[in-house]
Motif scaffolding. Structure first.
Motif, PDB file in Angstrom:
ATOM      1  N   LYS A   1       0.829  -1.204   0.000  1.00  0.00           N
ATOM      2  CA  LYS A   1       0.000   0.000   0.000  1.00  0.00           C
ATOM      3  C   LYS A   1       0.867   1.260   0.000  1.00  0.00           C
ATOM      4  CE  LYS A   1      -3.680   0.024   2.690  1.00  0.00           C
ATOM      5  NZ  LYS A   1      -4.537  -0.172   3.889  1.00  0.00           N
ATOM      6  N   ARG A   2       2.000   1.167   0.703  1.00  0.00           N
ATOM      7  CA  ARG A   2       2.903   2.332   0.782  1.00  0.00           C
ATOM      8  C   ARG A   2       3.428   2.716  -0.596  1.00  0.00           C
ATOM      9  NH1 ARG A   2       5.051   6.162   0.524  1.00  0.00           N
ATOM     10  NH2 ARG A   2       6.665   7.187   1.775  1.00  0.00           N
ATOM     11  N   LEU A   3       3.426   1.793  -1.542  1.00  0.00           N
ATOM     12  CA  LEU A   3       3.903   2.062  -2.895  1.00  0.00           C
ATOM     13  C   LEU A   3       2.890   2.819  -3.734  1.00  0.00           C
ATOM     14  CD1 LEU A   3       5.503  -1.424  -3.681  1.00  0.00           C
ATOM     15  CD2 LEU A   3       6.684   0.652  -2.941  1.00  0.00           C
ATOM     16  N   GLY A   4       1.702   3.084  -3.169  1.00  0.00           N
ATOM     17  CA  GLY A   4       0.673   3.804  -3.922  1.00  0.00           C
ATOM     18  C   GLY A   4      -0.138   2.924  -4.844  1.00  0.00           C
ATOM     19  N   VAL A   5      -0.141   1.626  -4.581  1.00  0.00           N
ATOM     20  CA  VAL A   5      -0.851   0.670  -5.441  1.00  0.00           C
ATOM     21  C   VAL A   5      -2.342   0.708  -5.121  1.00  0.00           C
ATOM     22  CG1 VAL A   5      -1.098  -1.767  -6.046  1.00  0.00           C
ATOM     23  CG2 VAL A   5       1.175  -0.794  -5.631  1.00  0.00           C
ATOM     24  N   LEU A   6      -3.143   0.885  -6.151  1.00  0.00           N
ATOM     25  CA  LEU A   6      -4.601   0.931  -6.001  1.00  0.00           C
ATOM     26  C   LEU A   6      -5.158  -0.484  -6.150  1.00  0.00           C
ATOM     27  CD1 LEU A   6      -7.080   2.830  -5.703  1.00  0.00           C
ATOM     28  CD2 LEU A   6      -7.165   2.929  -8.209  1.00  0.00           C
ATOM     29  N   ALA A   7      -5.753  -1.008  -5.085  1.00  0.00           N
ATOM     30  CA  ALA A   7      -6.220  -2.399  -5.099  1.00  0.00           C
ATOM     31  C   ALA A   7      -7.316  -2.578  -4.063  1.00  0.00           C
ATOM     32  CB  ALA A   7      -5.059  -3.355  -4.810  1.00  0.00           C
ATOM     33  N   ASP A   8      -7.986  -3.705  -4.149  1.00  0.00           N
ATOM     34  CA  ASP A   8      -9.030  -4.039  -3.176  1.00  0.00           C
ATOM     35  C   ASP A   8      -8.365  -4.628  -1.930  1.00  0.00           C
ATOM     36  OD1 ASP A   8     -11.401  -4.493  -1.936  1.00  0.00           O
ATOM     37  OD2 ASP A   8     -12.156  -5.984  -3.367  1.00  0.00           O
ATOM     38  N   TRP A   9      -7.643  -3.768  -1.201  1.00  0.00           N
ATOM     39  CA  TRP A   9      -6.874  -4.227  -0.052  1.00  0.00           C
ATOM     40  C   TRP A   9      -7.754  -4.771   1.060  1.00  0.00           C
ATOM     41  CZ3 TRP A   9      -2.228  -5.060  -1.410  1.00  0.00           C
ATOM     42  CH2 TRP A   9      -1.557  -4.230  -2.290  1.00  0.00           C
ATOM     43  N   GLY A  10      -8.993  -4.347   1.088  1.00  0.00           N
ATOM     44  CA  GLY A  10      -9.890  -4.838   2.128  1.00  0.00           C
ATOM     45  C   GLY A  10     -10.410  -6.236   1.878  1.00  0.00           C
ATOM     46  N   HIS A  11     -10.276  -6.722   0.627  1.00  0.00           N
ATOM     47  CA  HIS A  11     -10.792  -8.052   0.277  1.00  0.00           C
ATOM     48  C   HIS A  11      -9.813  -8.796  -0.620  1.00  0.00           C
ATOM     49  CE1 HIS A  11     -14.287  -5.407   1.052  1.00  0.00           C
ATOM     50  NE2 HIS A  11     -14.751  -6.452   1.697  1.00  0.00           N
ATOM     51  N   PRO A  12      -8.611  -9.039  -0.130  1.00  0.00           N
ATOM     52  CA  PRO A  12      -7.642  -9.780  -0.953  1.00  0.00           C
ATOM     53  C   PRO A  12      -8.023 -11.252  -1.038  1.00  0.00           C
ATOM     54  CG  PRO A  12      -6.779  -9.515   1.251  1.00  0.00           C
ATOM     55  CD  PRO A  12      -8.083  -8.755   1.214  1.00  0.00           C
ATOM     56  N   TYR A  13      -7.386 -11.967  -1.940  1.00  0.00           N
ATOM     57  CA  TYR A  13      -7.573 -13.422  -1.922  1.00  0.00           C
ATOM     58  C   TYR A  13      -6.376 -14.056  -1.236  1.00  0.00           C
ATOM     59  CZ  TYR A  13      -4.433 -14.529  -5.942  1.00  0.00           C
ATOM     60  OH  TYR A  13      -3.366 -14.709  -6.779  1.00  0.00           O
TER      61      TYR A  13
END
Length: 955
Positions: A144-156
């Motif tokens: 996340k610190r890298l600025g990556v936009l992703a569904d971090w709340g629901h990973p697989y």
């Protein structure tokens, strides 16, 4: 000072201002942006804005949940983020679900290190599960610190119960199609893991191994066969000579292999006859310190099935057996003797050759145990570690009189990638996926008699490789070769932290229970609720009547962890996250090692389940090295940690480095390279600050100037911006990010900073604040900024968001709900760009001349110079078209143009102006002071301040 302030108030300039700071202070400010993105759930804000749009699916290859992320992880995630954000700005809906591989050996080893190897299985699994969750949380924070936009709340996570259950169902589907069989085959075996390893878990490094030439005496009963083969009488003891680097395999020897088409010589060495490959004979005899005379030569096929005695036969009756000659195409004449000793339990080629000659599984000798020791029952060497036994094997061969030479060699040898210890091939009973058409030994365990054969997996997979787009293109050859040459896939592992192969096997026959598929579904339903741990406590009675259960035993194998990640197209894309994702993915993206890893296993499982790859395209990136091209290692002190870069420079600098480096090869990074990236970032940031400052009082709806009324150079700037936008979008679509960044940097530095903005400053600062001349420039700058921010956003995510909030904030509060800016159409854009290219070339000549004059101390700034330009042809026409505004383009106080001879190059002369300097615009003009009311101003400034304003049409 007071007088200066008074003059500024009396003769004001349009000085720009913006809240966008010159210094980014990225290490301090980036974490605040990340917190803000979390607070407003930026990922779902962006997804909602694209609802209904066509999806672009980049399926995340799961990093392993063990240890902090390293630079290679950062490269991987940043590349994925750049692609996803590029597609967002093209208008796609871009779901991105990050994932983690959570089962397997490394986690189990960590638990064994902490708690020992003898803790109960359920406790071990519990601790493994908890450890994996901890590692996921740590790695997620860094990603996340890298600025990556992703569904971090629901990973697989492959350890989620529903995913574990889905994996069992995927296995059941593959088994139902007839691809899985149980067999004895040599597999990569690690004594430390005490388990079979996948190809991707094997690495190679150089080791020093003993080499030995060993004589296998001719079996007396086959003397006549040898005489017939060579066509000469055999009157002395004869022996076939082998060369090997693995003395520990000699006790398991069961055959000798020769190439059918190589020439073999029967050589009289005095006391006995030796059989050697003719091509290698001279070098071999030299090793032995012997001389010899060739009696006859024959082809290898003539030696087929002639038998020789085991070289230790006279040392112990347990070795009193024969080794027949088998023909094998893999034998070559590059080194050794051209005769290979065959221990089918410990070599794939040996195994295949012996099987082809009818050797049954129970006839294959396999004395090496799981831990690397010989079975106690093995004569002479029982209970010894095989690596330590090598010396004794040599001693016994010498005593037997069959060791002709001993030496050593440094060569590349396979090692466990976790333990860094040597591996062996070892024949064990395992569960395999077959690549080709079935044989009696590889028939699917659930394939009914007479059932149609499924299409061979190798054929489906190779067809899938042909249908896949590769970035870079060489990835095709690599994956194709690996699929074309790979052996059957060993699915089973002998560990506890992994998805079970939930089988019950008949104790008497070894056959699977006839209801295996139904049982697997029952197990899957239980796993959905309780995880893989339910298999640990399961009993046969849980799935069948008690009297039947007595006939069956539960297997305790786990699935190869590559099956875990390799089936995520089924368990995740069409399983846990089917509403967000789908099948197939547009792209898989990983490091080049994944041609034999995740790309490979995903292709095979999807080929069996769906008859096609799970992806349409594959992108491969190289490995990270230091700036000298050396592998990063703690011992060398050259490791670059992404966390340290983020803390010192900002993750934005890491992102810019990744994007500006050609990922198709090695990615180099060190202090010197980082400094260059920081300088590049500063140039882009300073350019953005200029753009934002000079459009701060501009409203596009109120102040925009129609294209047809804009100045010529402003129309050029828009045409050039449109060209950049087309090129950058095309670069992104081709995944050529280093080219994309080069264009963006060059545009900011050369097209804008060194040319357009340099020329524009006079007009922006000195013309009337609302004049056509200034508003024309601002119109161009506004459109350029709107386009440029979107083009740079996939790479410089934090900076683009910061600048966009100043420039043109929207309701969603993010640039990533936008799409690429629609720039105004510029009639005759190509001609405009070509004409201004000639002007820029001439300007470069002028700048060089003025710079040389500055070097003499005759002038300070270029505005103090008067220049005379000589040009010909189209260049003259282009410069002449500027009229009196030529001096503004050259940023000089006077510019005279003369026509040179046809074909002559552009030249320039320069001299210091003798005129007075205007206090406001700093131009040196003869008529400064001609207006008594304003003795320090030139007429142009007076007109701009107190009159209707100057008229400009070109620059």
């Amino acid at each position: 000072m007071a007088n200066s302030d008074n003059q500024t108030r009396k003769y004001p300039l349009n000085l720009p201002d913006t809240p966008f700071p010159m210094r980014g202070n990225l290490p301090q400010r980036e974490p605040r942006w990340i917190d803000e993105w979390d607070r407003k759930d930026l990922y779902h804000v962006v997804r909602r804005a694209r609802q209904g749009a066509k999806k672009f699916i980049l399926h995340d290859g799961p990093p392993y949940a063990n240890g902090d992320i390293h630079l290679g992880h950062a490269v991987n995630k940043i590349l994925k983020d750049i692609i996803n954000k590029s597609k967002l700005l093209e208008g796609y809906d871009v779901p991105y679900v990050p994932g983690w591989d959570c089962h397997g050996m490394p986690i189990e080893i960590q638990i064994e290190k902490q708690y020992g190897k003898n803790i109960p299985v359920l406790e071990r699994q519990s601790k493994c599960r908890a450890y994996a969750h901890e590692q996921v949380a740590r790695q997620m924070k860094d990603f996340k610190r890298l600025g990556v936009l992703a569904d971090w709340g629901h990973p697989y996570l492959t350890l989620r119960h529903e995913t574990e259950a889905a994996e069992i169902r995927a296995l059941a589907k593959i088994m139902a199609k007839g691809y899985v069989y149980r067999g004895l085959k040599p597999v990569n075996w690690c004594f430390d893991c005490q388990s079979a390893l996948a190809e991707a878990e094997v690495e190679y490094k150089d080791i020093k191994s003993p080499t030995l030439d060993v004589a296998f005496p001719l079996l007396e009963e086959d003397r006549a066969k040898l005489e017939k083969a060579f066509g000469v009488a055999v009157t002395k003891p004869a022996a076939a000579v082998i060369w090997t680097t693995t003395p520990w395999t000699i006790p398991a020897n069961q055959a000798l292999n020769v190439h059918p088409d190589l020439d073999y010589a029967l050589i009289d060495t005095g006391d006995r006859l030796l059989i050697l490959c003719e091509k290698l004979a001279a070098e071999a005899l030299k090793r032995y310190g012997m001389t010899g005379r060739t009696l006859a030569v024959t082809k290898g096929r003539s030696l087929e099935l002639i038998r020789f005695r085991h070289p230790l036969a006279q040392m112990d009756k347990g070795y009193d057996r024969c080794s027949p000659v088998y023909l094998a195409e893999y034998v070559d004449a590059t080194a050794g003797t051209g005769i290979v000793h065959s221990a089918p339990a410990y070599g794939v080629d040996d195994f295949n050759t012996c099987k082809a000659y009818g050797m049954k599984n129970d006839e294959i000798l396999s004395p090496v145990q799981n831990d690397g020791t010989y079975a106690a029952s093995l004569p002479l060497f029982g209970g010894m570690n095989i690596w330590k036994a090598g010396r004794k094997v040599l001693d016994m061969l010498r005593l037997a009189g069959n060791l002709l030479n001993e030496d050593s060699i440094v060569h590349s040898y396979m090692h466990c990638w976790r333990h860094k210890t040597p591996l062996i091939f070892r024949a064990t009973s395992q569960w395999f996926v077959r690549m080709d058409r079935s044989t009696p030994d590889t028939r699917g365990v659930l394939q009914p008699e007479g059932a149609p054969e499924p299409e061979p997996l190798r054929e489906i997979a190779l067809r899938g490789v042909d249908a896949t787009k590769f970035y870079p293109p060489w990835g095709y050859n690599r994956l194709h070769a690996m699929i074309a040459n790979r052996p059957d896939w060993c699915l089973s592992r002998q560990r506890t932290w992994g998805v079970p192969m939930p089988f019950f096997v008949n104790k008497a026959t070894g056959e699977l229970h006839p209801r295996t598929l139904e049982i697997m579904e029952e197990v899957a339903r239980k796993v959905e609720k309780g995880g893989i741990e339910i298999w640990t406590t399961a009993k046969a009675e849980d799935f069948m009547p008690a009297d039947e259960a007595k006939l069956y035993e539960k297997t305790n194998n786990t699935l190869d962890v590559w099956f875990d990640s390799g089936t995520t197209h089924y368990t995740v894309m069409r399983g846990s996250h089917k509403d967000d994702l789908g099948f197939p993915a547009d792209m898989y993206l990983e490091g080049s090692d994944q041609h034999r890893g995740w790309f490979h296993s995903s292709l095979l499982t999807a080929s069996m389940l769906d008859g096609r790859p799970p992806y349409n395209a594959l992108l491969t990136h190289g490995f990270t090295v230091d700036e000298n091209g050396e592998k990063m290692s703690k011992s060398k002190g050259n490791v670059v940690r992404p966390q340290e870069i983020s803390d010192k420079f900002g993750a934005e600098i890491l992102r810019l480095w990744v994007a500006s480096t050609d990922y198709t090869g090695e990615l180099r990074l060190g202090k010197t390279i980082l400094k260059g990236v920081v300088d590049s970032y500063r140039r882009i940031r300073n350019t953005l600050r200029f753009l934002l400052a000079n459009t701060s009082d501009f409203d596009i709806e109120r102040d925009a100037v129609p294209v047809e009324q804009m100045l010529d150079i402003d129309r050029w700037a828009l045409a050039r911006a449109a060209q950049l936008q087309r090129d950058v979008i095309a670069d992104a679509d081709r995944c050529e990010f280093h080219t994309m960044v080069s264009r963006l940097h060059s545009f900011a530095s050369d097209d804008l900073g060194s040319f357009y903005l340099d020329i524009l400053k006079d007009r922006l600062y000195t013309c009337g604040a609302k004049s056509l001349a200034r508003r024309s420039a601002q119109t161009a700058l506004w459109h350029i900024t709107a386009s440029y921010l979107r083009l740079m956003a996939p790479v410089l995510t934090f900076t683009a968001e910061e600048a966009f909030a100043v420039f043109s904030p929207n309701e969603s509060g993010t640039i990533f709900t936008e799409t690429h800016h629609r720039l105004p159409e510029i009639p005759g854009a190509d001609e405009l760009i070509a004409r201004w290219a000639l002007i820029r070339e001439a300007r470069a000549v002028v700048q060089k001349t003025v710079e040389d004059l500055r070097g003499t101390g005759a002038v300070g700034s270029s505005l103090q110079a008067n220049v005379c330009i000589s040009a010909s042809g189209d260049t003259y026409k282009a410069l002449a078209g500027l009229g009196d505004e030529l001096k503004f383009v050259m940023v000089t106080s006077r510019a005279e143009l003369r026509q040179g001879a046809e074909g002559s190059p552009t030249t320039c002369t320069a001299e210091a102006s003798r005129a007075k300097k205007c206090l406001r615009c700093w131009h040196y003009e003869e008529d400064v002071g001609s207006n008594a009311a304003h003795p320090d101003l030139c007429p142009r400034c007076i007109e701009n301040l107190f009159g209707a304003g100057e008229t400009r049409t070109k620059a």
